[in-house]
Design a protein around this motif. Structure first.
Motif, short mmCIF file in Angstrom:
data_model
loop_
_atom_site.label_atom_id
_atom_site.label_comp_id
_atom_site.label_asym_id
_atom_site.label_seq_id
_atom_site.Cartn_x
_atom_site.Cartn_y
_atom_site.Cartn_z
N PRO A 101 -6.97 -5.41 3.52
CA PRO A 101 -6.52 -4.91 2.53
C PRO A 101 -7.55 -3.94 1.70
O PRO A 101 -7.21 -3.06 0.96
N TYR A 102 -8.83 -4.44 1.74
CA TYR A 102 -9.79 -3.78 0.99
C TYR A 102 -10.31 -2.19 1.76
O TYR A 102 -11.22 -1.73 1.37
N ASN A 103 -9.72 -1.90 2.85
CA ASN A 103 -10.10 -0.92 3.73
C ASN A 103 -9.39 0.14 3.34
O ASN A 103 -9.24 1.02 4.44
N GLN A 104 -8.32 0.31 2.72
CA GLN A 104 -7.10 1.17 2.41
C GLN A 104 -7.63 2.83 2.50
O GLN A 104 -7.09 3.43 3.24
N SER A 105 -8.74 2.87 1.81
CA SER A 105 -9.17 4.02 1.82
C SER A 105 -9.61 5.07 3.27
O SER A 105 -9.63 5.98 3.27
N ALA A 106 -10.38 3.92 3.99
CA ALA A 106 -10.52 4.16 5.17
C ALA A 106 -8.99 4.77 6.04
O ALA A 106 -9.31 5.45 7.17
N LYS A 107 -8.04 4.14 5.89
CA LYS A 107 -6.87 4.79 6.46
C LYS A 107 -6.86 6.22 6.48
O LYS A 107 -6.31 6.75 7.55
N ARG A 108 -6.98 6.82 5.12
CA ARG A 108 -6.48 8.18 5.20
C ARG A 108 -7.77 8.98 6.11
O ARG A 108 -7.34 10.04 6.82
N GLU A 109 -8.82 8.45 6.20
CA GLU A 109 -9.92 9.02 7.16
C GLU A 109 -9.35 8.96 8.63
O GLU A 109 -9.57 9.84 9.15
N ALA A 110 -8.79 7.83 8.91
CA ALA A 110 -8.42 7.50 10.38
C ALA A 110 -7.35 8.46 10.61
O ALA A 110 -7.33 9.07 11.79
N TRP A 111 -6.46 8.81 9.63
CA TRP A 111 -5.31 9.63 9.88
C TRP A 111 -5.88 11.05 10.20
O TRP A 111 -5.44 11.83 10.83
N GLU A 112 -6.90 11.40 9.28
CA GLU A 112 -7.45 12.87 9.50
C GLU A 112 -8.07 12.86 10.73
O GLU A 112 -8.00 14.02 11.61
#
Ligand code: URA
Length: 249
Positions: A227-238
């Motif tokens: 749950p604390y790595n949510q900002s990384a999700k956007r990067e992974a999608w990029e």
């Protein structure tokens, strides 16, 4: 390396049925390729990893033959805790290969890569991102495999000697499939293919190459589930968008 030691290593691997050994990377720190949009996208790329043996991969190598060579493997300690060897799954002519770290509990039970929670997220990432980008792509269109083929105890990171023992099989899988691009999921895959020891935060979002195949590094789906790595999700999608457009546009 001392030539006698090298000779003994080679004899050891030959006895185990391993006919091809690949060095992980020629340079300890291959630089990223600036952009794959350039006219000759790979011109500026660092040199590809080389065969340690002065032997070519066999012209008739195949995924079936690699699986046969792995056999009921006991080459490293990971075999002791496994239920199934997780070889890889997907389209054998895939244009895109995802490389994870090693099987988890669900993968070990089923003998298939990325079928647990992280796998469900990976499927959503592949199919969801493709759909949003106007591409028709199913998980079954790509190929998915891992650096080590047996589950590490308690899902720990594979140790360097386990990676060294198993990665020749991964290299052969990639050499047989010869995808248009490879996506490393997490630091273990980046380390095995690129020889890079930095974390994913440093490596992600840029192109590297393995042999002459472009490689993108991104976050492992298990990391994105925390749950604390949510900002990384956007990067992974990029990262994934870049890969999908490069491969399928
Ligand atoms: N994590 C991995 O790295 N690989 C799998 O197959 C499943 C989870």
């Amino acid at each position: 390396m001392n030539p006698e030691l090298l000779r003994r290593y080679l004899a050891f691997y030959r006895d185990l049925g391993v006919r091809f050994l690949w060095r992980r990377a020629l340079t300890p720190h291959p630089a990223p390729v600036a952009s794959l949009a350039a006219a000759d996208p790979l011109a500026a790329a660092p040199p590809a990893p080389a065969l340690l043996f002065a032997e070519e991969a066999p012209a008739d190598d195949s995924l079936a033959r690699i699986r046969e060579d792995i056999g009921e493997c006991t080459r490293c300690r990971l075999h002791k805790g496994r239920t199934n060897i997780v070889f890889g799954d997907g389209n054998e002519q895939a244009k895109l290969v995802f490389v994870g770290e090693g099987p988890g509990a669900e993968e070990d039970a089923q003998g298939l890569p990325f079928v647990g929670r992280a796998g469900q997220l990976l499927t959503q990432m592949i199919e969801g991102t493709a759909r949003k980008e106007g591409l028709h792509l199913r998980r079954s269109d790509v190929y998915i495999c891992n650096v080590v083929k047996c589950r590490p105890p308690e899902n720990r990171t594979p140790l360097p000697d386990e990676i060294d023992t198993c990665s020749p099989f991964l290299f052969r899988q990639l050499a047989v499939i010869r995808p248009k691009a490879i996506c490393c999921l997490g630091a273990t895959a980046a380390r095995a293919l690129l020889g890079r020891k930095e974390g994913v935060t440093r490596l992600r979002g840029q192109w590297y190459r393995w042999q002459d195949i472009p490689v993108m590094v991104t976050y492992h789906p298990s990391y994105l589930l925390r749950p604390y790595n949510q900002s990384a999700k956007r990067e992974a999608w990029e990262d994934l968008k870049k890969v999908l457009h490069y491969v399928y546009d």
